[in-house]
Scaffold this motif. Structure first.
Motif, PDB file in Angstrom:
ATOM      1  N   VAL A  10       0.838  -1.204   0.000  1.00  9.84           N
ATOM      2  CA  VAL A  10       0.000   0.000   0.000  1.00  9.84           C
ATOM      3  C   VAL A  10       0.874   1.255   0.000  1.00  9.84           C
ATOM      4  N   PHE A  11       1.838   1.316   0.895  1.00 11.56           N
ATOM      5  CA  PHE A  11       2.701   2.503   0.967  1.00 11.56           C
ATOM      6  C   PHE A  11       3.635   2.592  -0.242  1.00 11.56           C
ATOM      7  N   TYR A  12       4.045   1.456  -0.756  1.00  7.95           N
ATOM      8  CA  TYR A  12       4.930   1.424  -1.930  1.00  7.95           C
ATOM      9  C   TYR A  12       4.260   2.079  -3.123  1.00  7.95           C
ATOM     10  N   GLU A  13       2.985   1.772  -3.336  1.00  6.46           N
ATOM     11  CA  GLU A  13       2.238   2.362  -4.445  1.00  6.46           C
ATOM     12  C   GLU A  13       1.921   3.833  -4.172  1.00  6.46           C
ATOM     13  N   LEU A  14       1.594   4.155  -2.928  1.00  9.72           N
ATOM     14  CA  LEU A  14       1.335   5.554  -2.594  1.00  9.72           C
ATOM     15  C   LEU A  14       2.572   6.418  -2.831  1.00  9.72           C
ATOM     16  N   LEU A  15       3.747   5.874  -2.551  1.00 10.61           N
ATOM     17  CA  LEU A  15       4.983   6.628  -2.767  1.00 10.61           C
ATOM     18  C   LEU A  15       5.142   7.012  -4.233  1.00 10.61           C
ATOM     19  N   SER A  16       4.811   6.109  -5.135  1.00  5.83           N
ATOM     20  CA  SER A  16       4.897   6.419  -6.562  1.00  5.83           C
ATOM     21  C   SER A  16       3.927   7.534  -6.936  1.00  5.83           C
ATOM     22  N   LEU A  17       2.726   7.496  -6.381  1.00  2.00           N
ATOM     23  CA  LEU A  17       1.712   8.500  -6.726  1.00  2.00           C
ATOM     24  C   LEU A  17       2.081   9.884  -6.211  1.00  2.00           C
ATOM     25  N   VAL A  18       2.532   9.968  -4.960  1.00  2.00           N
ATOM     26  CA  VAL A  18       2.790  11.294  -4.381  1.00  2.00           C
ATOM     27  C   VAL A  18       4.090  11.901  -4.893  1.00  2.00           C
ATOM     28  N   THR A  19       5.004  11.085  -5.429  1.00  2.00           N
ATOM     29  CA  THR A  19       6.230  11.646  -5.995  1.00  2.00           C
ATOM     30  C   THR A  19       6.082  12.017  -7.470  1.00  2.00           C
ATOM     31  N   TYR A  20       5.007  11.583  -8.108  1.00  2.00           N
ATOM     32  CA  TYR A  20       4.800  11.950  -9.519  1.00  2.00           C
ATOM     33  C   TYR A  20       4.773  13.466  -9.727  1.00  2.00           C
ATOM     34  N   PRO A  21       4.026  14.245  -8.907  1.00  2.00           N
ATOM     35  CA  PRO A  21       4.054  15.702  -9.124  1.00  2.00           C
ATOM     36  C   PRO A  21       5.440  16.307  -8.988  1.00  2.00           C
ATOM     37  N   LEU A  22       6.308  15.688  -8.214  1.00  2.00           N
ATOM     38  CA  LEU A  22       7.668  16.192  -8.060  1.00  2.00           C
ATOM     39  C   LEU A  22       8.497  15.928  -9.307  1.00  2.00           C
ATOM     40  N   VAL A  23       8.362  14.728  -9.865  1.00  2.00           N
ATOM     41  CA  VAL A  23       9.106  14.399 -11.078  1.00  2.00           C
ATOM     42  C   VAL A  23       8.636  15.268 -12.238  1.00  2.00           C
ATOM     43  N   ALA A  24       7.321  15.484 -12.334  1.00  2.00           N
ATOM     44  CA  ALA A  24       6.751  16.262 -13.449  1.00  2.00           C
ATOM     45  C   ALA A  24       6.595  17.729 -13.090  1.00  2.00           C
ATOM     46  N   HIS A  25       7.358  18.221 -12.128  1.00  2.00           N
ATOM     47  CA  HIS A  25       7.168  19.567 -11.592  1.00  2.00           C
ATOM     48  C   HIS A  25       7.264  20.654 -12.657  1.00  2.00           C
ATOM     49  N   ASN A  26       8.168  20.524 -13.592  1.00  2.00           N
ATOM     50  CA  ASN A  26       8.383  21.596 -14.570  1.00  2.00           C
ATOM     51  C   ASN A  26       7.219  21.775 -15.523  1.00  2.00           C
ATOM     52  N   GLU A  27       6.399  20.734 -15.700  1.00  2.65           N
ATOM     53  CA  GLU A  27       5.186  20.789 -16.510  1.00  2.65           C
ATOM     54  C   GLU A  27       5.456  21.004 -17.996  1.00  2.65           C
ATOM     55  N   ASP A  28       6.673  20.771 -18.444  1.00  2.00           N
ATOM     56  CA  ASP A  28       6.941  20.817 -19.876  1.00  2.00           C
ATOM     57  C   ASP A  28       6.866  19.399 -20.433  1.00  2.00           C
ATOM     58  N   ASP A  29       7.105  19.260 -21.723  1.00  2.00           N
ATOM     59  CA  ASP A  29       6.958  17.946 -22.355  1.00  2.00           C
ATOM     60  C   ASP A  29       7.921  16.927 -21.772  1.00  2.00           C
ATOM     61  N   GLU A  30       9.179  17.351 -21.541  1.00  2.00           N
ATOM     62  CA  GLU A  30      10.165  16.420 -20.985  1.00  2.00           C
ATOM     63  C   GLU A  30       9.753  15.943 -19.600  1.00  2.00           C
ATOM     64  N   ALA A  31       9.258  16.867 -18.785  1.00  2.00           N
ATOM     65  CA  ALA A  31       8.862  16.503 -17.427  1.00  2.00           C
ATOM     66  C   ALA A  31       7.664  15.564 -17.442  1.00  2.00           C
ATOM     67  N   ARG A  32       6.718  15.831 -18.311  1.00  2.14           N
ATOM     68  CA  ARG A  32       5.531  14.965 -18.369  1.00  2.14           C
ATOM     69  C   ARG A  32       5.893  13.571 -18.873  1.00  2.14           C
ATOM     70  N   ILE A  33       6.767  13.522 -19.862  1.00  2.00           N
ATOM     71  CA  ILE A  33       7.199  12.208 -20.364  1.00  2.00           C
ATOM     72  C   ILE A  33       7.948  11.444 -19.270  1.00  2.00           C
ATOM     73  N   ALA A  34       8.842  12.140 -18.554  1.00  2.00           N
ATOM     74  CA  ALA A  34       9.581  11.496 -17.474  1.00  2.00           C
ATOM     75  C   ALA A  34       8.637  11.039 -16.370  1.00  2.00           C
ATOM     76  N   GLY A  35       7.620  11.859 -16.067  1.00  2.00           N
ATOM     77  CA  GLY A  35       6.661  11.490 -15.035  1.00  2.00           C
ATOM     78  C   GLY A  35       5.846  10.270 -15.420  1.00  2.00           C
ATOM     79  N   ARG A  36       5.393  10.216 -16.683  1.00  2.00           N
ATOM     80  CA  ARG A  36       4.627   9.044 -17.130  1.00  2.00           C
ATOM     81  C   ARG A  36       5.486   7.791 -17.110  1.00  2.00           C
ATOM     82  N   LYS A  37       6.739   7.938 -17.511  1.00  2.00           N
ATOM     83  CA  LYS A  37       7.642   6.783 -17.482  1.00  2.00           C
ATOM     84  C   LYS A  37       7.881   6.329 -16.050  1.00  2.00           C
ATOM     85  N   TYR A  38       8.021   7.284 -15.145  1.00  2.00           N
ATOM     86  CA  TYR A  38       8.216   6.970 -13.738  1.00  2.00           C
ATOM     87  C   TYR A  38       7.032   6.171 -13.192  1.00  2.00           C
TER      88      TYR A  38
END
Length: 636
Positions: A143-171
């Motif tokens: 449960v916590f393992y999956e939650l960690l992926s969800l709550v860190t997604y906004p951090l990975v995709a923080h820049n909101e440009d195409d590269e960040a969104r692609i990296a976030g989806r891959k993550y």
């Protein structure tokens, strides 16, 4: 066991901080203050359990006791503060204190957007990381393992440009869907297998789940498949090859996020999960004795394939790191290699190697967080992200680059930094087993040499080269032969060495530039935020101009590297803000303290107690028992 609400409180304190951070979005000082207070409170709660854990107490909180609800029969939502859980939680909560200060300095220095969302997601990430640490069974950790992926997604995709969104989806694709599916499948299999011989359970037990060992004797094939499903599930976040590429792409995130990913929470949760599987689900004895038939080799324990993958990963990732000119990408592949040290040490199963692997978790965390803090400070202050543009930067940022040298020495396993202690234990463990295990000792030594190979150029370039005569060697980034630049003579013809190219910024930006060099540069041509300089906005003609001068006499041009007049020499206390310099100095000092006095470091003490609980005898006696006999005694 002691019934206590403290494990739950340690998880919830930063979750409550998320609400307070969002509510304070109009008052930045208050918002960042909640982050710091939550970090201090979380660390205090975890530390309050340390004396009891060292006295062999285990603090437990069960959802069924609170509200009378269970997930399944025999499966409860359990938070348990045992030595391994406190080990990870203590590290994460301590480092979050200084990361909170650093993140405030970094985000303000770059005048980043969506700072409230950033700090809220950051706090949520630490809440789930401590939840992983204190999980009492596979279902809770899932449960916590999956939650960690969800709550860190906004951090990975923080820049909101195409590269960040692609990296976030891959993550998300790798960690949430890929790793989560493997982990869930393995958890279901453990529940089913234990149900064949008794009451189904997924609860962790030091030395392995007894019912699982009985079930493995009856259904060895299913037990083998289950083991590799669990390793694959946690191995995604631990960045084992070939499921590692999300980590380098996630470097598009702000540097505090990179520190979170690499040192504090995400990848460490993968390594921690593998430690739980090896030590508390299967146990060293079952892993060693459960035969796996490999064509051309014969029967080997389940640990050998894991060790081989880890040895390959740490060697290959180190070689790849040699080629990366972008500093954060080099650090990313270094993390891929260093996490495999932990996995390799655990999979060797020898008590000394296991202690080394566990101690490498904080050793790597302190050193790698130092390196990322330094990379972020360099970016904020000089807009420089490429190693080939850092000639002489040591005089502009002396404290930062000195701390970087400390972190690099720790990664390479050089005394007196903590990385030396952890790798020494692993080498002793591999050597004590002998036989084919010398292959793994050789991989450890080779990777240490490669570590020096890809960190020394950064240190050499910063301290021993000058801006006016800089040859970007021994980097292996294309073009082959390096890049020779003379920053001091503006407009002068720049001649490359050995067929290399001229300054990256001087290269023509035309449609005809489609050779391998341009393609390689295009892949890495991003900084740690939307614009490659502090608080930049695009100018009307396309050039980058600075909207904020944070130091009044900012002398660094906006495209990275030294200005035409060379770096401005500064004192260690004037190179950046205290919000960034203090965390850098403290974490680098911590890496030294762990290396100089490991016997007095609580992490080594906890690692020894974890091993003693798994093998069932004092640590001093474990070295006197032959490895095969030790595995037999653990199995019995």
């Amino acid at each position: 066991m002691v019934d206590s609400i403290r494990p739950l409180a340690a998880v919830l304190v930063s979750a409550i901080a998320v609400v307070l951070i969002v509510a304070s979005h109009r008052r930045p000082n208050v918002r960042e203050g909640w982050s710091v207070l939550a970090a201090l409170a979380k660390f205090a709660i975890v530390a309050s359990m340390l004396p009891g854990v060292l006295a062999d107490e285990v603090y437990v909180w069960r959802l069924s006791d609170a509200i009378g609800v269970q997930f399944l029969e025999g499966v409860d939502f359990v938070l348990r503060a045992d030595p391994l859980g406190v080990f990870f939680a203590l590290l994460a909560s301590f480092l979050w204190i200084f990361t909170s200060f650093y993140a405030a300095g970094y985000m303000r220095g770059l005048d980043e957007h969506a700072q409230t969302r950033f700090f809220a997601a950051f706090a949520a990430s630490l809440s789930t990381a401590v939840g992983i640490a204190f999980s009492g069974n596979l279902v809770t950790i899932f449960v916590f393992y999956e939650l960690l992926s969800l709550v860190t997604y906004p951090l990975v995709a923080h820049n909101e440009d195409d590269e960040a969104r692609i990296a976030g989806r891959k993550y998300l694709a790798y960690t949430f869907f890929g790793g989560g599916v493997f982990l869930l499948a393995g958890t279901v299999m453990v529940y089913w297998l234990t149900g064949l011989v008794g009451t189904s359970t997924t609860a962790f037990e030091a030395g392995g789940i007894e019912l699982l060992a009985e079930a493995a004797a009856a259904e060895p094939a299913y037990a083998q498949v289950t083991f590799f499903l669990l390793i694959a599930g946690f191995g995604v976040k631990a960045a084992l090859m070939p499921i590692h590429s999300w980590l380098a792409d996630a470097m598009v995130a702000p540097t505090p996020v990179s520190g979170l990913l690499h040192a504090v929470a995400v990848v460490k949760s993968g390594a921690f999960g593998i430690a739980r599987v090896i030590l508390d689900v299967y146990g060293p004895g079952l892993i060693h004795d459960l035969p796996l038939s490999i064509p051309g080799i014969g029967e080997v324990g389940l640990n050998i394939p894991v060790a081989l993958v880890a040895a390959f990963t740490l060697t290959a990732a180190s070689i790849i790191a040699l080629r990366k000119d972008h500093l954060k990408r080099r650090l990313a592949y270094s993390t891929t290699a260093q996490l495999s040290y932990i996995v390799l040490g655990l999979s060797l199963l020898h008590p000394y190697a296991v202690v080394g692997a566990l101690f490498h978790i904080p050793a790597h965390a302190f050193a790698k967080l130092t390196l990322f803090f330094c990379a972020g400070a360099i970016h904020v202050e000089t807009h420089t992200d490429y190693i080939s543009e850092m000639a002489g930067i040591g005089k502009r940022m002396p404290l930062t680059m000195t701390a970087f040298t400390v972190g690099a020495a720790g990664m390479a396993g050089l005394p007196p930094i903590a990385g030396f202690v952890s790798k020494f234990y692993m080498l002793i463990g591999a050597g004590d087993v002998g036989g084919s295990y010398w292959l793994f000792a050789g991989a450890l030594l080779l990777s240490a040499v490669l570590n020096v190979g890809y960190f020394w150029p950064v240190v050499y370039t910063a301290f021993f080269e000058s801006e006016d005569r800089h040859e970007a060697k021994p980097l292996l980034e294309f073009p082959r032969g390096g890049v020779l630049r003379s920053y001091g003579s503006e407009g002068a013809e720049q001649i490359a060495a050995d067929g290399g190219e001229t300054n990256r910024s001087e290269a023509p930006d035309t449609a005809e530039s489609t050779d391998e060099t341009d393609a390689d540069d295009e892949e890495y041509e991003y900084a740690v935020d939307e614009y490659p300089s502090d608080a930049d906005v695009p100018g009307e003609t396309g050039e980058r101009v600075s909207s904020v001068d944070h130091h009044g006499d900012h002398d660094d041009h906006l495209t990275g590297g030294p200005p035409a007049t060379g770096w401005q020499r500064r004192s260690p206390f004037a190179e950046s803000t205290w919000l960034m310099l203090v965390p850098i100095a403290v974490i680098a000092t911590g890496a030294i303290v762990l290396g100089v006095g490991p016997d007095y470091a609580v992490f080594l003490d906890l690692a020894v107690r974890i091993v003693e609980a798994v093998f069932g005898m004092p640590f001093e006696e474990l070295g006197d028992v032959p490895f095969d006999d030790l595995m037999t005694e653990v199995t019995d």
